[in-house]
Design a protein around this motif. Structure first.
Motif, PDB file in Angstrom:
ATOM      1  N   ASP A   1       0.713  -1.224   0.018  1.00  0.00           N
ATOM      2  CA  ASP A   1      -0.330   0.071   0.413  1.00  0.00           C
ATOM      3  C   ASP A   1       0.461   0.588  -0.571  1.00  0.00           C
ATOM      4  N   GLY A   2       0.457   2.410  -0.787  1.00  0.00           N
ATOM      5  CA  GLY A   2       1.116   3.502  -0.875  1.00  0.00           C
ATOM      6  C   GLY A   2       2.492   3.478  -1.923  1.00  0.00           C
ATOM      7  N   LEU A   3       2.364   1.972  -2.435  1.00  0.00           N
ATOM      8  CA  LEU A   3       3.893   1.869  -3.304  1.00  0.00           C
ATOM      9  C   LEU A   3       3.701   3.295  -4.311  1.00  0.00           C
ATOM     10  N   ASP A   4       2.436   3.289  -5.242  1.00  0.00           N
ATOM     11  CA  ASP A   4       2.825   4.497  -6.309  1.00  0.00           C
ATOM     12  C   ASP A   4       2.412   5.717  -5.514  1.00  0.00           C
ATOM     13  N   ASN A   5       2.797   6.798  -6.372  1.00  0.00           N
ATOM     14  CA  ASN A   5       2.057   8.614  -6.505  1.00  0.00           C
ATOM     15  C   ASN A   5       1.870   9.100  -7.326  1.00  0.00           C
ATOM     16  N   TYR A   6       3.200   9.948  -7.602  1.00  0.00           N
ATOM     17  CA  TYR A   6       3.222  11.002  -8.722  1.00  0.00           C
ATOM     18  C   TYR A   6       2.844  10.319 -10.280  1.00  0.00           C
ATOM     19  N   LEU A   7       2.230  10.500 -11.020  1.00  0.00           N
ATOM     20  CA  LEU A   7       1.807  10.315 -12.592  1.00  0.00           C
ATOM     21  C   LEU A   7       1.890   8.402 -12.418  1.00  0.00           C
ATOM     22  N   SER A   8       1.644   8.188 -11.637  1.00  0.00           N
ATOM     23  CA  SER A   8       0.663   6.770 -11.707  1.00  0.00           C
ATOM     24  C   SER A   8       0.305   6.366 -13.274  1.00  0.00           C
ATOM     25  N   GLY A   9      -0.774   6.860 -13.819  1.00  0.00           N
ATOM     26  CA  GLY A   9      -1.607   7.407 -13.924  1.00  0.00           C
ATOM     27  C   GLY A   9      -1.370   7.804 -15.814  1.00  0.00           C
ATOM     28  N   ALA A  10      -0.432   8.162 -15.604  1.00  0.00           N
ATOM     29  CA  ALA A  10      -0.110   8.810 -16.910  1.00  0.00           C
ATOM     30  C   ALA A  10       1.007   7.395 -17.572  1.00  0.00           C
ATOM     31  N   LEU A  11      -0.038   7.247 -18.459  1.00  0.00           N
ATOM     32  CA  LEU A  11       1.100   5.921 -19.786  1.00  0.00           C
ATOM     33  C   LEU A  11       2.266   6.896 -20.296  1.00  0.00           C
ATOM     34  N   PRO A  12       3.969   5.671 -20.293  1.00  0.00           N
ATOM     35  CA  PRO A  12       4.496   6.962 -21.314  1.00  0.00           C
ATOM     36  C   PRO A  12       4.306   6.375 -22.673  1.00  0.00           C
ATOM     37  N   PRO A  13       5.426   6.980 -23.784  1.00  0.00           N
ATOM     38  CA  PRO A  13       5.391   7.289 -24.751  1.00  0.00           C
ATOM     39  C   PRO A  13       5.030   5.573 -25.177  1.00  0.00           C
ATOM     40  N   SER A  14       5.750   5.559 -26.537  1.00  0.00           N
ATOM     41  CA  SER A  14       5.090   3.718 -27.371  1.00  0.00           C
ATOM     42  C   SER A  14       6.447   3.710 -27.059  1.00  0.00           C
ATOM     43  N   GLY A  15       6.868   1.796 -26.754  1.00  0.00           N
ATOM     44  CA  GLY A  15       8.064   1.753 -26.136  1.00  0.00           C
ATOM     45  C   GLY A  15       8.525   0.589 -25.207  1.00  0.00           C
ATOM     46  N   VAL A  16       9.677   0.780 -24.608  1.00  0.00           N
ATOM     47  CA  VAL A  16      10.134  -0.176 -23.693  1.00  0.00           C
ATOM     48  C   VAL A  16      10.251   0.660 -22.521  1.00  0.00           C
ATOM     49  N   HIS A  17       9.830   0.843 -21.769  1.00  0.00           N
ATOM     50  CA  HIS A  17      10.759   0.976 -20.316  1.00  0.00           C
ATOM     51  C   HIS A  17      10.707   0.016 -19.289  1.00  0.00           C
ATOM     52  N   VAL A  18      11.841   1.104 -18.621  1.00  0.00           N
ATOM     53  CA  VAL A  18      12.364   0.156 -17.444  1.00  0.00           C
ATOM     54  C   VAL A  18      12.463   0.872 -16.503  1.00  0.00           C
ATOM     55  N   LEU A  19      11.727   0.542 -15.350  1.00  0.00           N
ATOM     56  CA  LEU A  19      11.699   1.060 -14.371  1.00  0.00           C
ATOM     57  C   LEU A  19      12.310   0.685 -12.669  1.00  0.00           C
ATOM     58  N   PHE A  20      12.268   0.954 -11.999  1.00  0.00           N
ATOM     59  CA  PHE A  20      12.727   0.228 -10.364  1.00  0.00           C
ATOM     60  C   PHE A  20      11.889   1.119  -9.273  1.00  0.00           C
ATOM     61  N   TYR A  21      11.776   0.528  -8.218  1.00  0.00           N
ATOM     62  CA  TYR A  21      11.394   0.553  -6.843  1.00  0.00           C
ATOM     63  C   TYR A  21      11.754  -0.036  -6.239  1.00  0.00           C
ATOM     64  N   GLY A  22      11.992   0.721  -5.144  1.00  0.00           N
ATOM     65  CA  GLY A  22      13.460   0.090  -4.220  1.00  0.00           C
ATOM     66  C   GLY A  22      12.133   1.300  -2.568  1.00  0.00           C
ATOM     67  N   GLY A  23      12.960   0.411  -1.128  1.00  0.00           N
ATOM     68  CA  GLY A  23      11.875   1.081  -1.175  1.00  0.00           C
ATOM     69  C   GLY A  23      12.603   0.301   0.776  1.00  0.00           C
ATOM     70  N   ASN A  24      11.429   0.551   1.690  1.00  0.00           N
ATOM     71  CA  ASN A  24      11.657  -0.005   3.539  1.00  0.00           C
ATOM     72  C   ASN A  24      10.052  -0.508   3.947  1.00  0.00           C
TER      73      ASN A  24
END
Length: 296
Positions: free
Chosen positions: A34-57
């Motif tokens: 819970d709470g993992l996502d925040n800003y721009l959670s509903g904005a799909l990036p442009p066409s192509g392959v994208h890499v994201l990283f989530y980190g935390g405690n």
């Protein structure tokens, strides 16, 4: 009650949290951090392959029961370090007016659980999430996404290990997220999810369904920087069923500061800290999450 028997009861209580980071079963939390996502959670990036990283405690230091009353488990402590790469493929295909995309996220976990002198630790891959989505951009600074996430039981699991990395059952999670992100002024994001959990065959228990949301509200300064607050709300909507069921429906609310920076080259960094409030029938503590997008 003898000391040994009392310690056994406390250890058994912690055992019920065998996937405390992942499952409502036995008094844990939901399938999604819970709470993992925040800003721009509903904005799909442009066409192509994208890499994201989530980190935390994720850190829990108390266990709450009905009406938020703390359950006295001596030395109760659950600590989770996570690094989760996410691959997003945005296609050029259009369906129902939206742009088709696929994603998968593979969490790498380090989980430590302690109570009544017992110490358990597990490291490795957790439960993998994947699924399709449709993205819409009705305005230059508005985007929303409709999708279906599938959570697969790929993480190591043992009903006797409170630090288990997986929850040992499949789950489907419809998702809807919307973002309002002008360069200057108010920015707002909402991500709504609903959990349909399948049966854990080892415990013969099915976690209840749940409705939960991530949210963010901030102010854009016109240079890619947004500063504000974010968090989550969680409400279990149906009771668990089976011998390892929790005593009641879980609920919680999280709140804390959140900051984001993004530029026109596709780089994104978002950082948030949140504390749990109004927690019922689940662990309580605090979390810190970092999200980073790297253009390819």
């Amino acid at each position: 009650m003898t000391i040994k028997f009392r310690q056994f009861i406390y250890a058994a209580t912690l055992s019920l949290l065998s996937t405390s980071v992942m499952a409502t079963e036995g008094g844990g939390v939901g399938i999604y951090p819970d709470g993992l996502d925040n800003y721009l959670s509903g904005a799909l990036p442009p066409s192509g392959v994208h890499v994201l990283f989530y980190g935390g405690n994720v850190h829990y230091n108390k266990l709450n029961g009905k009406n938020g009353k703390e359950i006295p488990v001596p030395g109760f402590n659950v600590n989770v370090n996570v690094l989760a790469p996410r691959l997003v493929w945005v296609t050029d295909q259009q369906f129902f007016g939206g742009q088709l995309a696929y994603h998968t996220i593979v969490p790498l976990l380090d989980v430590t659980a302690e109570a009544a002198g017992r110490h358990d630790n597990s490291k490795g891959i957790g439960d993998i999430t994947f699924g399709p989505a449709l993205g819409y951009h009705p305005a230059p600074d508005v985007g929303y996404v409709v999708g279906l996430d599938v959570n697969a039981p790929t993480g190591h699991y043992s009903r006797n290990d409170p630090s288990s990395l997986g929850k040992n059952h499949w789950a489907f999670q419809p998702v809807w997220a919307i973002s309002y992100f002008p360069a200057y002024g108010i920015n707002a994001d909402l991500k709504v999810m609903y959990d349909f959990n399948f049966r854990n065959k080892e415990t013969k228990t099915t976690s209840g369904q749940a409705l939960h949301e991530d949210y963010a509200l901030g102010w854009g300064f016109g240079n890619g920087l947004v500063v504000g607050v974010g968090g989550y709300a969680f409400q279990q909507t149906t009771n668990d069923s089976g011998p390892n069921s929790a005593q009641g429906k879980a609920s919680a609310f999280g709140f804390g500061p959140s900051i984001r920076y993004a530029n026109d080259k596709g780089w994104l960094v978002a950082l948030k800290w949140q504390k749990d409030f109004v927690v019922n029938n689940r662990p309580a503590g605090s979390q810190i999450f970092l999200k980073a997008a790297i253009p390819l």
